[in-house]
Design an enzyme around this catalytic site. Structure first.
Site, mmCIF file in Angstrom:
data_model
loop_
_atom_site.group_PDB
_atom_site.id
_atom_site.type_symbol
_atom_site.label_atom_id
_atom_site.label_comp_id
_atom_site.label_asym_id
_atom_site.label_seq_id
_atom_site.Cartn_x
_atom_site.Cartn_y
_atom_site.Cartn_z
ATOM 1 N N ARG A 51 5.246 -21.790 -4.610
ATOM 2 C CA ARG A 51 4.569 -20.499 -4.541
ATOM 3 C C ARG A 51 5.216 -19.463 -5.482
ATOM 4 O O ARG A 51 4.524 -18.699 -6.165
ATOM 5 C CB ARG A 51 4.620 -20.050 -3.070
ATOM 6 C CG ARG A 51 4.297 -18.629 -2.751
ATOM 7 C CD ARG A 51 2.815 -18.431 -2.644
ATOM 8 N NE ARG A 51 2.505 -17.088 -3.109
ATOM 9 C CZ ARG A 51 1.485 -16.374 -2.696
ATOM 10 N NH1 ARG A 51 0.654 -16.879 -1.811
ATOM 11 N NH2 ARG A 51 1.249 -15.177 -3.171
ATOM 12 N N LEU A 109 -1.135 -11.621 -2.854
ATOM 13 C CA LEU A 109 -0.349 -11.469 -4.079
ATOM 14 C C LEU A 109 1.137 -11.379 -3.758
ATOM 15 O O LEU A 109 1.544 -10.727 -2.796
ATOM 16 C CB LEU A 109 -0.771 -10.206 -4.833
ATOM 17 C CG LEU A 109 -2.174 -10.192 -5.419
ATOM 18 C CD1 LEU A 109 -2.385 -8.915 -6.215
ATOM 19 C CD2 LEU A 109 -2.427 -11.409 -6.308
ATOM 20 N N HIS A 126 -12.490 -5.144 0.617
ATOM 21 C CA HIS A 126 -12.419 -5.967 1.828
ATOM 22 C C HIS A 126 -13.702 -5.767 2.649
ATOM 23 O O HIS A 126 -14.152 -4.625 2.813
ATOM 24 C CB HIS A 126 -11.189 -5.554 2.655
ATOM 25 C CG HIS A 126 -11.082 -6.313 3.939
ATOM 26 N ND1 HIS A 126 -10.617 -7.606 3.989
ATOM 27 C CD2 HIS A 126 -11.396 -5.975 5.213
ATOM 28 C CE1 HIS A 126 -10.667 -8.029 5.237
ATOM 29 N NE2 HIS A 126 -11.125 -7.069 6.003
ATOM 30 N N ASP A 152 -4.217 -6.738 3.502
ATOM 31 C CA ASP A 152 -5.228 -5.688 3.702
ATOM 32 C C ASP A 152 -4.646 -4.444 4.374
ATOM 33 O O ASP A 152 -5.312 -3.796 5.186
ATOM 34 C CB ASP A 152 -6.420 -6.236 4.519
ATOM 35 C CG ASP A 152 -7.052 -7.452 3.860
ATOM 36 O OD1 ASP A 152 -7.146 -7.470 2.627
ATOM 37 O OD2 ASP A 152 -7.446 -8.391 4.583
ATOM 38 N N ASP A 193 -0.848 -3.625 -1.270
ATOM 39 C CA ASP A 193 0.604 -3.648 -1.106
ATOM 40 C C ASP A 193 0.999 -5.051 -0.660
ATOM 41 O O ASP A 193 0.192 -5.977 -0.733
ATOM 42 C CB ASP A 193 1.068 -2.539 -0.142
ATOM 43 C CG ASP A 193 0.551 -2.742 1.276
ATOM 44 O OD1 ASP A 193 0.006 -3.833 1.575
ATOM 45 O OD2 ASP A 193 0.698 -1.817 2.085
#
Ligand code: GRF
Length: 228
Positions: free
Chosen positions: A66, A94, A110, A146, A142
């Site tokens: 990852r 992210l 979203h 969400d 951030d």
């Protein structure tokens, strides 16, 4: 000068299409400098290629772990030097490398009215909760899921008989109006993505535009078992 945006997608890319249309119609002062995906099969990649927009695939399986993928994605996005990174149905959380390279310059749309119903099942959760309205939220990304500061929201009705799919389609319609307006407002400096995400008039208008004036709430006929 049009705002340079990189759009990240995983699937259909209908929001990418809405952004491209608004740019063509000159209602969104941006230029799509790249479309990136974690999936080579994402339909939006073909759409971008047809328009002559550079595309790139950064697939998780091509990296040992990852952390390596996070770094590769950040490097690839950086190559296109966007001023804003626009997530449009990008189905991965992210990591720090991209967020650190573009502090408060990554936004997402979203399909729910955050902070209600985060995660990948926003419309399902709204149906299960028997909500009468739902909608979409554009927010700064951030490190949470969400959780970033909200920039703008659009409201849609939940209709009797709605399934998660029919509700999601209605929400997509709101997203297609709201997302290009938010990008345009950022391009024009009407939204400032400082730590407080200051929002000015244009987005208030957008929310008003998307919020239908609901018909009067159906009342029981006089005397029909009213209780208080
Ligand atoms: C949208 O509903 C968006 O809210 C969510 O993913 C969906 C992407 O749809 N994050 P599309 O690929 O833009 O059609």
């Amino acid at each position: 000068m049009a705002l340079r945006i990189a759009v990240l997608i995983s699937g259909t890319g209908s929001n990418l299409g809405a952004l491209a249309q608004a740019i063509d119609e000159k209602t969104c002062d941006a230029r799509i400098v790249a479309v990136l995906s974690d999936r080579a099969s994402a339909q939006g990649l073909a759409f971008a290629a047809q328009r002559g927009v550079p595309t790139a695939v950064v697939a998780m399986r091509d990296y040992p772990d990852r952390a390596a993928w996070d770094l590769a994605l950040a490097d690839k996005v950086s190559e296109f030097a966007p001023e804003l990174v626009v997530l449009a149905g990008f189905m991965r959380v992210l990591g720090a490398p991209l967020l650190e390279r573009f502090p408060r310059r990554v936004i997402n749309v979203h399909p729910a009215l955050l902070p209600l119903f985060p995660g990948t099942t926003g419309p399902e959760q709204a149906i299960a909760a028997r909500m009468r309205v739902s909608g979409c939220t554009v927010h700064v990304v951030d490190s949470g899921v969400d959780t970033g500061p909200i920039i703008a929201q659009g409201v849609v009705r939940v209709l009797p008989g709605d399934t998660a799919d029919t509700l999601h389609e209605r929400i997509r319609g709101a997203e297609h109006q709201l997302y290009p307006r938010v990008v345009d407002a950022i391009a024009r400096g009407q939204v400032t993505l400082d730590p407080e995400v200051r929002v000015h008039g244009a987005i208030d208008d957008a929310v008003a535009l998307l919020s239908p004036v609901f018909p009067a709430f159906p009342m029981s006929p006089p005397g029909a078992g009213a209780s208080s």
